[in-house]
Write a protein that holds these residues in place. Structure first.
Motif, short mmCIF file in Angstrom:
data_model
loop_
_atom_site.label_atom_id
_atom_site.label_comp_id
_atom_site.label_asym_id
_atom_site.label_seq_id
_atom_site.Cartn_x
_atom_site.Cartn_y
_atom_site.Cartn_z
N GLY A 344 0.78 -1.24 0.00
CA GLY A 344 0.00 0.00 0.00
C GLY A 344 0.82 1.29 0.00
N LEU A 345 1.75 1.42 -0.91
CA LEU A 345 2.48 2.70 -1.02
C LEU A 345 1.52 3.78 -1.51
N SER A 346 1.70 4.99 -1.02
CA SER A 346 0.80 6.09 -1.35
C SER A 346 1.46 7.11 -2.28
N PRO A 347 0.73 7.56 -3.31
CA PRO A 347 1.31 8.57 -4.21
C PRO A 347 1.51 9.92 -3.53
N ASN A 348 0.94 10.10 -2.34
CA ASN A 348 1.10 11.40 -1.66
C ASN A 348 2.41 11.51 -0.89
N LEU A 349 3.07 10.38 -0.67
CA LEU A 349 4.30 10.42 0.14
C LEU A 349 5.54 10.56 -0.73
N LEU A 350 6.51 11.27 -0.20
CA LEU A 350 7.83 11.34 -0.82
C LEU A 350 8.37 9.92 -0.96
N THR A 351 8.71 9.56 -2.18
CA THR A 351 9.12 8.18 -2.47
C THR A 351 10.56 8.17 -2.97
N ILE A 352 11.38 7.38 -2.28
CA ILE A 352 12.80 7.34 -2.61
C ILE A 352 13.16 5.95 -3.12
N GLY A 353 13.95 5.90 -4.19
CA GLY A 353 14.27 4.62 -4.82
C GLY A 353 15.75 4.27 -4.76
N CYS A 378 11.49 9.64 8.97
CA CYS A 378 10.69 9.25 7.79
C CYS A 378 9.27 8.79 8.10
N GLU A 379 8.97 8.46 9.34
CA GLU A 379 7.66 7.88 9.65
C GLU A 379 6.54 8.81 9.18
N GLY A 380 5.63 8.26 8.37
CA GLY A 380 4.49 9.04 7.88
C GLY A 380 4.85 10.03 6.77
N VAL A 415 8.34 2.62 8.89
CA VAL A 415 8.64 3.22 7.60
C VAL A 415 8.33 2.16 6.55
N ASN A 416 7.61 2.54 5.53
CA ASN A 416 7.21 1.58 4.50
C ASN A 416 8.37 1.41 3.50
N VAL A 417 8.94 0.21 3.47
CA VAL A 417 10.02 -0.09 2.55
C VAL A 417 9.63 -1.35 1.78
N VAL A 418 9.61 -1.28 0.46
CA VAL A 418 9.28 -2.48 -0.31
C VAL A 418 10.51 -2.93 -1.08
#
Ligand code: PLP
Length: 549
Positions: A344-353, A378-380, A415-418
């Motif tokens: 469930g990654l969200s398009p509203n969050l800063l996403t780092i690859g 990074c939380e939230g 922290v959501n990490v996939v």
């Protein structure tokens, strides 16, 4: 049809032009593929020469605790390549080894086409132990590698001759030392005249790590080479009592270059007796921009495909158009990620690859140096997408992936990490184009160039990176991305702390609180990307290195 008359023979142990032809294992092959594509774009008559690996780029599966397993999807060259009606052979230990040759035409933006020759040992005339010679990259023992490199250099020259291509070739480009046996073939034709061969050859070195350079004992190499080894082979190839492919290439080339300015400095220290220049790598702009990026560029800066410098006009592109294209790329990535991982990654969050080969010096786990601190920052607010393959025989690389899985578990969802399995060219583009920031954490100065950050830049994705490889010359800190770490004395501890600081104080606040500033950074990233296209790289090779008549 007019006969193709190449002027450059480009030899590389891997050439990755398409995800459907698995003849590559990582960055070197992708770079070589981009080099050939840029030649086609520029109308430069170049022929690529490489081996056909039926079991090349593998499929990766990663289980719930991060253990990687591999499988090799079946690849039948006749699906995509044209088998040439020529017979080519060379000798190992005075055994004749036969090679089939497959040709693939790469078409450039203007319709000009250049061929790649793929050498294939799987022919019925060969004894069973030689039929599998070219099945896998960097497989088997040292002797297997020696034989593969003989196929590459000696078989490659035989193929060019059989096609009549060698008549028009003015320069042989050795992309990394694996290909250096081609010089022995040229030496033979030149009656042992070293100067004459040097005039025909140029060499690109890619690795600042000594272990990355192939060496063979004379005991094994000399009998295998037989008639190909000149009497003065030790003079031409010796490094501390071994036959070194790098030294052979160094000694028989009129030009030697590294692949970034910083790598040039390192290589000049490694080889003080040689004049080493540098040509910084670049990426093929059309191959590495995502569909939405291409639509934006087509609409706003037509002509960018033929002339990537058109992208320097990005300042005239309105905020909304730039942001909308980026958001589409981001949603494409997150849709894929959410379908694969249900995280469930969200398009509203800063996403780092972060996605690349799992080699230890790339330090995929630096981000997780202090989980408490990472969570606080990074939380939230920030989510991460990771991907990467370890070479099947690289146990340390496999450990890196398992360690990453442990960190993800220990973060416990704060922290959501996939982790997306089966990194490949397709996924590489999806991730480099779809994240907001590209993270790069190599231990300086081990990353000779790095190219993923260039792919990201062309899509308007800024890098957050150690000052290593290309970023050492591409970075304007705070304007087109960010630098962190102490270049002079890097350590995991200081680099990790610096990374946290830049994240907390610059990247996160700008992303959430100053969207206009963020969009300007995206534009500057694209402009920087123009300097790191394969087109610019090829122009540099043509004007500074090839010097065609
Ligand atoms: C771009 C790319 C690489 C090279 O990435 P680096 O940043 O140079 O490590 C490796 N593998 C694939 C599939 C790629 O697309």
């Amino acid at each position: 049809m007019i006969k193709f008359e190449p002027r450059v023979g480009y030899f590389s142990a891997e050439i990755g032009v398409s995800p459907s032809i698995p003849s590559y294992s990582g960055g070197l092959g992708v770079l070589a593929g981009d080099h050939v594509k840029a030649a086609a774009d520029a109308g430069l008559p170049l022929v690529g020469v490489t081996l056909l690996y039926r079991e090349g780029y593998m499929n990766q599966h990663v289980d719930a605790v991060g253990k990687q397993t591999e499988e090799y999807p079946p690849f039948n060259p006749s699906w995509l390549l044209e088998k040439l009606d020529i017979k080519v052979s060379f000798h190992i230990n005075s055994h004749t080894i036969h090679l089939a040759v497959w040709q693939y035409w790469v078409e450039g933006a203007g319709g000009y086409r250049v061929p790649i020759l793929f050498l294939d040992s799987d022919v019925p005339e060969n004894a069973p132990e030689y039929r599998r010679l070219c099945y896998r990259l960097y497989a088997g023992d040292n002797q297997h590698r020696l034989y593969q490199e003989m196929a590459m250099g000696l078989g490659g020259m035989a193929a060019l001759r059989a096609m009549g291509y060698q008549k028009s070739i003015q320069v042989y480009h050795m992309n990394e030392g694996h290909t250096a046996f081609l010089t022995l073939d040229l030496l033979k034709s030149a009656g042992g005249n070293v100067k004459q061969v040097q005039q025909q050859c140029v060499f690109t070195t890619h690795t600042p790590v000594p272990a990355g350079h192939d060496e063979f004992s004379y005991e094994s190499a000399l009998p295998a080479l037989g008639e190909y080894a000149p009497e003065n082979i030790r003079e031409l190839a010796d490094n501390h009592g071994k036959l070194s492919m790098t030294h052979l290439a160094l000694n028989l080339s009129r030009s030697v270059n590294a692949v970034s300015q910083l790598h040039g400095e390192v290589a000049r220290k490694m080889y003080p007796q040689y004049a080493v220049s540098d040509v910084t790598n670049g990426v093929h702009h059309l191959s590495w921009t995502a569909r939405e990026t291409q639509h934006l560029f087509d609409k706003q800066m037509p002509g960018w495909v033929q002339e990537p410098v058109e992208l320097l006009k990005i300042n005239e592109v309105p905020d909304d158009a730039l942001w909308d294209a980026h958001l589409e790329n981001k949603i494409n990535l997150l849709d894929y990620s959410n379908a694969m991982t249900q995280k469930g990654l969200s398009p509203n969050l800063l996403t780092i690859g972060f996605a690349r080969r799992a080699a230890t010096y790339k330090r995929a786990n630096l981000l997780f140096y202090d989980l408490e601190r990472l969570s606080e920052i990074c939380e939230g607010r920030v989510q991460f997408v990771f991907s990467g393959k370890a070479h099947p025989r690289d146990e340390h690389g496999k450990d890196v992936i398992q360690e990453l899985y442990r960190h993800i578990r220990d973060l416990n969802g704060r922290v959501n990490v996939v982790f997306l399995e089966n990194y490949n060219m397709w996924l590489g583009r999806l991730i480099t184009a779809g994240v907001d920031v590209w993270l790069n954490t190599p231990l300086r100065p081990n990353e000779a160039s790095g190219t993923s950050g260039m792919k990201a830049a062309l899509n308007g994705v800024p890098s957050l990176s150690v000052l290593d490889g290309w970023w050492n010359e591409g970075c304007r800190d705070g304007e087109n991305g960010w630098a962190f770490g102490e270049p002079a004395v890097p350590s995991d501890r200081s680099d990790a702390n610096a990374l946290y600081r830049v994240l907390a104080e610059q990247v996160i606040p700008t992303f959430y609180d100053d969207r206009p500033a963020w969009l300007q950074i995206m534009r500057e990233a694209i402009k920087t990307g123009v300097n790191f296209t394969a087109r610019r790289m090829l122009d540099d090779y043509t004007s500074k290195i090839y010097q065609l008549k």
